[in-house]
Structures are given as structure tokens and as C-alpha cells.
Design an enzyme around this catalytic site. Sequence first.
Site, PDB file in Angstrom:
ATOM      1  N   ASP A 208      50.655  42.171  46.473  1.00 56.34           N
ATOM      2  CA  ASP A 208      50.329  41.265  45.365  1.00 56.34           C
ATOM      3  C   ASP A 208      50.928  39.891  45.622  1.00 56.34           C
ATOM      4  O   ASP A 208      50.278  38.857  45.420  1.00 56.34           O
ATOM      5  CB  ASP A 208      50.866  41.868  44.063  1.00 56.34           C
ATOM      6  CG  ASP A 208      50.693  40.928  42.874  1.00 56.34           C
ATOM      7  OD1 ASP A 208      49.555  40.584  42.549  1.00 56.34           O
ATOM      8  OD2 ASP A 208      51.724  40.543  42.280  1.00 56.34           O
TER       9      ASP A 208
ATOM     10  N   HIS B 231      41.384  38.936  42.411  1.00 64.41           N
ATOM     11  CA  HIS B 231      42.782  39.114  42.825  1.00 64.41           C
ATOM     12  C   HIS B 231      43.155  40.590  42.998  1.00 64.41           C
ATOM     13  O   HIS B 231      43.592  40.987  44.090  1.00 64.41           O
ATOM     14  CB  HIS B 231      43.716  38.422  41.830  1.00 64.41           C
ATOM     15  CG  HIS B 231      45.159  38.760  42.001  1.00 64.41           C
ATOM     16  ND1 HIS B 231      45.880  38.374  43.110  1.00 64.41           N
ATOM     17  CD2 HIS B 231      46.022  39.462  41.209  1.00 64.41           C
ATOM     18  CE1 HIS B 231      47.126  38.819  42.999  1.00 64.41           C
ATOM     19  NE2 HIS B 231      47.234  39.492  41.857  1.00 64.41           N
TER      20      HIS B 231
ATOM     21  N   HIS C  43      46.355  47.151  38.611  1.00 67.48           N
ATOM     22  CA  HIS C  43      47.767  46.822  38.381  1.00 67.48           C
ATOM     23  C   HIS C  43      48.006  45.830  37.239  1.00 67.48           C
ATOM     24  O   HIS C  43      49.124  45.730  36.731  1.00 67.48           O
ATOM     25  CB  HIS C  43      48.426  46.316  39.674  1.00 67.48           C
ATOM     26  CG  HIS C  43      48.107  44.908  40.061  1.00 67.48           C
ATOM     27  ND1 HIS C  43      47.055  44.581  40.883  1.00 67.48           N
ATOM     28  CD2 HIS C  43      48.714  43.733  39.761  1.00 67.48           C
ATOM     29  CE1 HIS C  43      47.030  43.278  41.075  1.00 67.48           C
ATOM     30  NE2 HIS C  43      48.021  42.731  40.403  1.00 67.48           N
ATOM     31  N   ASP C  44      46.995  45.118  36.793  1.00 66.15           N
ATOM     32  CA  ASP C  44      47.195  44.149  35.702  1.00 66.15           C
ATOM     33  C   ASP C  44      46.545  44.564  34.385  1.00 66.15           C
ATOM     34  O   ASP C  44      46.610  43.811  33.406  1.00 66.15           O
ATOM     35  CB  ASP C  44      46.655  42.770  36.104  1.00 66.15           C
ATOM     36  CG  ASP C  44      47.619  42.020  37.014  1.00 66.15           C
ATOM     37  OD1 ASP C  44      48.839  42.237  36.878  1.00 66.15           O
ATOM     38  OD2 ASP C  44      47.148  41.236  37.858  1.00 66.15           O
TER      39      ASP C  44
ATOM     40  N   GLU D 284      49.212  45.020  31.442  1.00 62.32           N
ATOM     41  CA  GLU D 284      49.891  43.783  31.057  1.00 62.32           C
ATOM     42  C   GLU D 284      48.921  42.738  30.510  1.00 62.32           C
ATOM     43  O   GLU D 284      49.188  42.112  29.480  1.00 62.32           O
ATOM     44  CB  GLU D 284      50.636  43.213  32.267  1.00 62.32           C
ATOM     45  CG  GLU D 284      51.382  41.926  31.969  1.00 62.32           C
ATOM     46  CD  GLU D 284      52.017  41.327  33.215  1.00 62.32           C
ATOM     47  OE1 GLU D 284      52.715  40.314  33.078  1.00 62.32           O
ATOM     48  OE2 GLU D 284      51.809  41.867  34.312  1.00 62.32           O
ATOM     49  N   ASP D 285      47.780  42.553  31.186  1.00 56.73           N
ATOM     50  CA  ASP D 285      46.877  41.452  30.829  1.00 56.73           C
ATOM     51  C   ASP D 285      45.754  41.865  29.881  1.00 56.73           C
ATOM     52  O   ASP D 285      45.162  41.005  29.220  1.00 56.73           O
ATOM     53  CB  ASP D 285      46.250  40.854  32.100  1.00 56.73           C
ATOM     54  CG  ASP D 285      47.284  40.150  32.970  1.00 56.73           C
ATOM     55  OD1 ASP D 285      48.394  39.904  32.465  1.00 56.73           O
ATOM     56  OD2 ASP D 285      46.976  39.861  34.136  1.00 56.73           O
TER      57      ASP D 285
END
Length: 715
Positions: A155, A56, A80-81, A84-85
Site C-alpha cells: 500500500d 488504488h 483494505h479500505d 475505514e472509508d
Amino acid sequence: MDPFVFDCARIRTINEAREMLEGLVGKSEHLERAIDFALEQHSGQFRKSGEPYIVHPLLVAALVTHFGGDEAMVLAAVLHDVIEDCGVAGSVIAEKFGEDVLHLVEGLTKISEIREHELVSSASDQKLLASALSFRKMLMHAVHDPRVLAIKLCDRIHNLLTLEVLSQSKQRRIAEESLVVYAPIAHRLGMGAIKNILEDQSFRYLFPDEYARIDRYFLENSQRINLGFNLFISAVKEQLAKAGIPEESYEIRHRVKHYYSVFMKLQRKGISIEEVLDLLAIRIIVQEPLECYRVLGILHQNFKPIISRFKDYIAIPKDNGYQTLHTTLFYDNSIFEVQIRTREMDLVAEYGIAAHWAYKSGAVPNLEWLNNIEFKNDNIEEFYELAKNDLFLEDIIVYSPKGDLFTLPRGATALDFAYAVHTDIGDRAVAAYVNKQKTSLLHILKNGDICRIETGPTKISRCTWINAVKTSRAKVAMKTLCAQKSRELDRRVAKNILAMAFDFDYQELRDWLDQTNYSASIDKLTTSLDFFKDFLVRVRRESGLRSQSLLTRLRGTPKLREYRIDRFFFYSPKPIHEVTFNLCCHPKPGDEVIAFYNKGKASIHHKFCSRCDELIAQHLPMVFVAWADNKCGHYKLVVSLENKKGSLANFVTALAKEDLFITSLQLRRSETESVAEYCEVEIEVCKDPKKVRENIARRFKVIEFHSTKDAYGEK
């Protein structure tokens, strides 16, 4: 759909995604380190489709590259994640990839944080609130760095491309949020290619039957459409060659209107797909701006144009930087839209602000609209409505007498223009001149109008006009002014109510209030019975009164009683046995009202009635009034009336005898029956609606009778 985006939709493996990204960007040390770092952090994570999660962000980075993002944006898309992840600290990203990349990743993380983790059903009220909250905070953040939004849009595109694995409710939730939140932002950032993809992919899930119908039309007519394109393009090339323009100096592309845009035009105009004038379009890309006008002249000389559809966005660019000549031509019993622009204009039209980052050319879009979308409270639904109006409505250009241009939404009024110039101009506007003709401030402006506003010395609150203007700037400014007026009016009314409650001379009461701390808060007394009662208790306990006579009189409890008459209840020291209305205003249920007292009668006025200022200034006795809770409902009633003198008067009289309150009335002639007229009214029914209908049906032909509330209990 863009062939590149179609390729992204089919990729499911890490190797394919990495090869696509590296093929676009080329191998670089920074990119390789970012990919390897993201691979390590997302190791063992999978999407609902079963594919490795890292696919992704790699494809989001590929989309960012395709749509013109710079190196920092591409690296941020890959990463980008990870905050957060994966719980990666921001300091680690800054150390490895720099502060600029960290800034973008943190911006994307903030956007993710404000969205709810659980996607609720699209039929839930929660959806609107969550989407509106996300919308608001995204806009606030975008003011600082719109690159964050550009990455987020890519996204969202990839999320829409992979929705098939989610439940239907989640598909609709994501599609609807994309359509009402992200697509308009892409439009304002000038990223037309992204806007079209977001709209079409959302449309596919929200209205699958309509999407399939339009798709089927283009498939069934593809051969005819392609033949028409080929013939028209050949004819255009022939005329350009005759005029001495070499074929290698320009490029011609063709397209059919994207599906969602077709659907919206069918909905707005109630036409068939064959009647959409800009369904088929060609784009002519030339080298210099002057060549755009030369090509336009050649086409208008050789093909019949629809002049009303000609638009010059080169001389007057859109706020988002869009520049193109638009014209619509007849050819061989078909109609084609023609867009003429330079290569730089084409980059800006497709990629918006990304064209400026990637190519260092083209117009930079005006991002002032982000600041002009105003919100001054935490009422998220209200903000959502205001912002939605500003983002979705088509634009028009309006000029000041000095030639300054202002972009306004279609349907905007002269008063909207006044507020666009300056808030103080809107507040003090008294008259408008459109194309040198004096007109109402609520006159709806047209594209190209020249508008001049005449102002007065004082600010004018137009509280009943708020819904008549279009822009959030005007609505917010008018609400602010009305709130100020309302508070001042409430203070004056409160003093009159207290003077009557305590049987004081007004001047005596005002002098006393000025000596206490009560003056600042008594405005609440007119709208809250609890505050009124509490105020009376506190006054009785007041020990710092300067006047002994006042103190003596205040020690007694004012004998205030509650009275309920018709739709109102009153709180008064004197009996009330009748309610009257005046011709100067006619308040509807729910409107703010005030009541004057005279010999047992309570005279009701709308709080903003123009005559009230004079009556309040006379310090006439006033009493507390509020709408009483009732089980009345609003109903729509349509009856057929004979087309003869007196029929309408008889109908209205019959409604009055039924004790029905009319909130609106419209009379229209039947298109099929020359002897009949239809009367449509909205009425307030406070008794058994079935009996009301039966009584009306005895004398009139009832066509329709139903509650105006929908299934959710809202009008």
C-alpha cells in the site's frame, strides 16, 4: 526500479488495474466477488489525482500478488479500505470472504486509525511523534500476523508512486515516514525488493538534488556500465564452462546498486561514487546449495577476490532468512560484487516471508526481533530512538563459547552481547572475554567474535553506561535497574534529610517512619521541593505517633530556609554559605545531585557517585538540593594554542578566571600548521557571551565561538 512496479505507476484506469490483477492471479470466483464488492463500495470516490479510488486497492492487490502474497492477502488488499472509508461492517466481510480476510482487513484498518488524518509539515515536531506512535503500534500488531505489514508495505509503495499530485510538504511527510518506518520493517521481514523500492522512492522526494545527481551518473555512464557487465558476465561464463558447469544449470543477472544505498554509502564514507566497491553486481542463481560453493571456488581461482569482503550468509543466515554467498572480484580495472544463491534463496531474499507463503519453500525469517524491541512506558520519542537503533544499524554475528550465534547491531559492545544472552547475565556481568582475551564490557565487538561473559553474585547498575550500549534490550534493562537503584537511593537520602530537618537521631527517625505509611513514598522528597514542603505539613498533623517525645518535637514547624548559591538552591534548617565539590565526581548541569552538610558548607556529589553509598550509610547530615533555574547557555569554543608546554594549562586557567564551567575538552594538532594545536571546549556561559568572547580573544586566537543550541532551541 522493478519493471512491474514501473507499470503500476503509470496505470490510472479501473480496466487497466483490473486486467493487471486478473492477469497475475487468474480469474477466480473469490477474486471476482471481492473486486465487484469493492467497486460497489468505492463508487463515486476519487483520489486527489482525479482517478477512481478503486484503482488504488486493485494495484495494491497486484503488488501483493507480485511480491508473493497468498489468496487471503490479495483479497484483503482489494478490500483494505472498505471498513475505514466506506463504513462496511466487519461481519459483512467475514460472511462474504471469511474470517481470515476480515482479520487482515481489520489489521490494516487499525494501522490506518493510529495515523493522523492530516499530514503535517515535515518540519513540524508533530511528525516525529505521530510517526513514532504509528511505528510502535504497527510493530505490536505485526507480532500477531506479519501478513498485515506485508500488505501495508505494498500500500505504501503505491502511495509513493502517486505522490506527484500532493503538496511538497505532504510529499516529504509521506516520504520521510516511509523511509524511517516502513523500509526498515521490510528489511527485517526479508523483503529486500520492497525495501529498495521504498528507499529509492522516498529518497527521490526527500533529497531530489542528490537523487538527480546519482541518476545522472548512471545515465551518462550507462553504455560503459553495460559494456563492463557484458564483458564480465562473458568471462564468468567462460570459466564456469571450462570447469564443466553447463550454462543451462544456472542463471546470471546483473544490477547496479539502488540509489538510496549509494547515497548512504557516500554519506557514511565520504567517497565518490566511483569508489563504491559494490556499485556493480552480478547474481548467479544455481540449483543446489553445494553448487554455490563450487561456483565460488571457480571464481576465486580465476579472478582476484577482496577477501575482507567475503561473506557466507548460507552457513550463517541473517535473522530475516537471507542466504547468499557474497564476494567481490577484480576484473579489467573494475570491481564487481558477486552474489551466489539458489533459486529458493533468491525468492527468500527478494520476497522474504512472502516467499514462504507463496512458494512453501525457503527459510522462514526470525521474527523474534519484534519482541526484542522493548518499550515499557509511553515516552514515544524514547521508544522511537530505541527502535530506530535496532532497525537501522547493520548486523554482525557474535558467537558464544558453545557456538550459539547472536545477531547484534554493528558497534555493539560485550555488554550488549551479555543482555542478548539473558537480562540476568547482563545485570550481573563483571568481565568479558573476547576470543579468549579478557577485555572491557564496553569493548566493541566485530563480526565473528567469540564472546564469554563472567558474572558476579549481585546485579550491578551502570547508570552512566546506558548511552554506551547499542541495543534497546540492553538500554531498557539498564534503565530499569537504575530506576530501582535510584528509588532506593532516594529513600535513604530522604531519611538523612529528614533526620537533619527535625534534628532526630537517625535510628529514632527510621523507627518512626516504619510505624507510619510514609516510608513507601519518601523517595519523592529528594527531587520535588513541593512534595518536601507538603510532607512536612502532613507530618505536623500526624496524630498516630507512638512516641510522645517525637510528637512534641514535631508540633513545632522546622525552620527551613531556602538558600541560592552558584548554580544550586538548597532547603535547609541551618545556614549554608559555601558550596564545595569533591574529586570523586564532577556532576554536570542537569545531573541528579545530592548534598551533604558540614558547618555551613554543602558538599555536592553526583547521586550515583560510587563514594556516596558509604557516606549515606554513615547517616551524615544532608539537605535538599536542586539545580537553580538560570539563563546559562552552552557554547562551543575553539582556540588555536601554541604547541609548547603550559599553553593548555594557561588556557584552562583563563576560562576559570572567567567563571566558565567546562563540560568537555578536546585537543588536536593542526594538519597544516606544525606549530599550532587546536583546543575545542564546550563551556557553560552565564553572562554576556559577547564579553566572554572578547575577554578570551585578548589572550588567545579564537577560531570559533557559538551556541550549541540549534534553530529549534535544542542541543
